[in-house]
Motif scaffolding. Structure first.
Motif, mmCIF file in Angstrom:
data_model
loop_
_atom_site.group_PDB
_atom_site.id
_atom_site.type_symbol
_atom_site.label_atom_id
_atom_site.label_comp_id
_atom_site.label_asym_id
_atom_site.label_seq_id
_atom_site.Cartn_x
_atom_site.Cartn_y
_atom_site.Cartn_z
ATOM 1 N N ARG A 133 35.174 -90.365 -80.039
ATOM 2 C CA ARG A 133 34.234 -90.904 -79.069
ATOM 3 C C ARG A 133 34.966 -91.402 -77.823
ATOM 4 O O ARG A 133 34.468 -91.260 -76.703
ATOM 5 C CB ARG A 133 33.440 -92.039 -79.696
ATOM 6 C CG ARG A 133 32.569 -91.590 -80.854
ATOM 7 C CD ARG A 133 32.011 -92.786 -81.622
ATOM 8 N NE ARG A 133 31.077 -93.572 -80.843
ATOM 9 C CZ ARG A 133 29.791 -93.302 -80.727
ATOM 10 N NH1 ARG A 133 29.306 -92.244 -81.336
ATOM 11 N NH2 ARG A 133 29.005 -94.057 -80.011
ATOM 12 N N SER A 165 24.928 -91.109 -76.704
ATOM 13 C CA SER A 165 25.201 -91.447 -78.089
ATOM 14 C C SER A 165 26.545 -90.891 -78.545
ATOM 15 O O SER A 165 27.062 -91.272 -79.588
ATOM 16 C CB SER A 165 24.087 -90.910 -78.987
ATOM 17 O OG SER A 165 23.953 -89.509 -78.828
ATOM 18 N N ASP A 204 30.882 -94.483 -76.674
ATOM 19 C CA ASP A 204 30.412 -95.842 -76.477
ATOM 20 C C ASP A 204 30.842 -96.349 -75.104
ATOM 21 O O ASP A 204 31.793 -95.866 -74.490
ATOM 22 C CB ASP A 204 30.913 -96.765 -77.574
ATOM 23 C CG ASP A 204 32.341 -96.470 -77.937
ATOM 24 O OD1 ASP A 204 32.689 -96.637 -79.087
ATOM 25 O OD2 ASP A 204 33.117 -96.043 -77.049
ATOM 26 N N ASN A 211 32.123 -99.158 -74.016
ATOM 27 C CA ASN A 211 32.986 -100.335 -73.922
ATOM 28 C C ASN A 211 34.014 -100.174 -72.814
ATOM 29 O O ASN A 211 34.497 -101.151 -72.262
ATOM 30 C CB ASN A 211 33.688 -100.577 -75.263
ATOM 31 C CG ASN A 211 32.688 -100.938 -76.347
ATOM 32 O OD1 ASN A 211 31.645 -101.530 -76.077
ATOM 33 N ND2 ASN A 211 32.991 -100.564 -77.573
#
Lengths: 210, 210
Positions: A61, A118, A121, A123
């Motif tokens: 991810r 999705s 992420d 962050n």
DNA sequence: CTCGAATCTTGACGCTGAGCAGTTTACAGC
DNA sequence: GCTGTAAACTGCTCAGCGTCAAGATTCGAG
């Protein structure tokens, strides 16, 4: 491949692995699509071990997120480049729309990835910033005649969102084959301009929101 | 779960495995999303072995394709149900748009899947038929005032495609959080209606395609 | 020169999709 | 009722995937 260093093949430390991995990952993404993407494959093509990416991106991810970040930056750059040229509202919107479709056509897997939040992420602050930068540039460029209004002004927002929604929807539907538009050259295809013509970008709308 | 047979737990032949697998697969898809979907998991939840789905769907793409087929059918049914009610053009388009957004919101993973044709192949004639049926229903419902025109007529096509593109784009961007629209209730949210108001669905357009 | 930190490798685990051989059941023909 | 064939399902196997832990190598500040 490597941006700065030749990185002679047998060195233990690659020297510029992060960039090299982004390159090979993009290559894999373009070939196999989002579904067929593999971090191991990307590492293999960069000539490093399977778990080398972990130190730079954490997990898959993270790697896809970094790829998306680069994509947002590139889209934003292209959008901003166009924006400066056009003067008339309709002309500018037409040019931007064509650029948008062209970007999606030329970077299909990347474009897919960008609107699939999705998959990564949020962050990473860099990712957030680049995405917002791109969205702001689009909003700025796609506004109607009241482009000078402050950011909170509603009518201009509605107008730019409408144009963006239409172009975005057309892009996806055309690329998916649901619409018989000619995506190979959106500049000469007359479907998108005809549709945009239906959008009255000059009126301020919202007189009666109901 | 099983539609017709109780299928007592210890029978070798399930009796209605195809339908049961579709149910459990939908469940997995909704929980894990397209990326996290697993055929083994679907089989597990249906209470059969990992390779049981093969006989009914071939491979994963076949299973997802069957799922998409069902999704197209459901979308089409919902669209057709709305279409009959509204009479005025704008009113009908507004209702259909709201229905479209609501469908996407309530079946997000499914909606995702429908516009990702690379995930399944189009050899299944049923899939092709259901998709075309849905597209035709949408095109019929979303046309402007010249809805009576024969199918090949250009202006009506442009109009319905424009509306569809706008709604589709808005749906995706809003669900992805790129647009600050309220998807929880598209009927009362005023962004989509305001945008649709900008689309002059009454004019026939295409006077000067350039 | 030294030592800690950054970088990369190796090996392992559980998961996945997919293919193949074999088992159990349904059913048509007799 | 019996039998043979086709359908439905199981169990096993394989390679590939993401991820983790432990170790090897190199960099760079002191």
């Amino acid at each position: 491949m490597a941006t700065t260093e030749p990185a002679s093949a047998d060195r233990y430390h690659h020297g510029n692995l992060r960039a090299a991995l982004l390159d090979s990952a993009l290559e894999v993404l373009c070939e196999k699509g989002v579904a067929g993407f593999s971090m191991r494959e990307a590492a293999r093509r960069a000539g490093v071990s399977q778990s080398a990416p972990k130190h730079h991106f954490g997990d898959t991810r993270g790697l896809l997120g970094a790829l998306a970040t680069r994509a947002y930056r590139r889209l934003c750059d292209q959008v901003e480049a166009v924006e400066l040229v056009g003067r008339d509202v309709r002309e500018r919107i037409a040019a931007l729309s064509a650029e948008y479709v062209a970007f999606a056509r030329d970077n299909r897997a990347l474009f897919d990835l960008m609107w699939r939040t999705s998959q990564f992420d949020f962050n990473d602050p860099d990712l957030i910033e680049q995405k917002h930068r791109a969205l702001r540039a689009l909003d700025r460029g796609l506004r109607g005649q009241d482009a000078q209004l402050p950011d909170g002004a509603n009518p201009a927002r509605v107008s730019s969102h409408a144009v963006w929604s239409l172009v975005h929807g057309y892009t996806i539907l055309a690329l998916e084959g649901a619409i018989d538009g000619d995506t190979s050259d959106p500049l000469t295809s007359d479907l998108l301009p005809a549709m945009l013509q239906l959008l009255d970008v000059s009126q301020t709308a919202c007189d009666e929101p109901r």
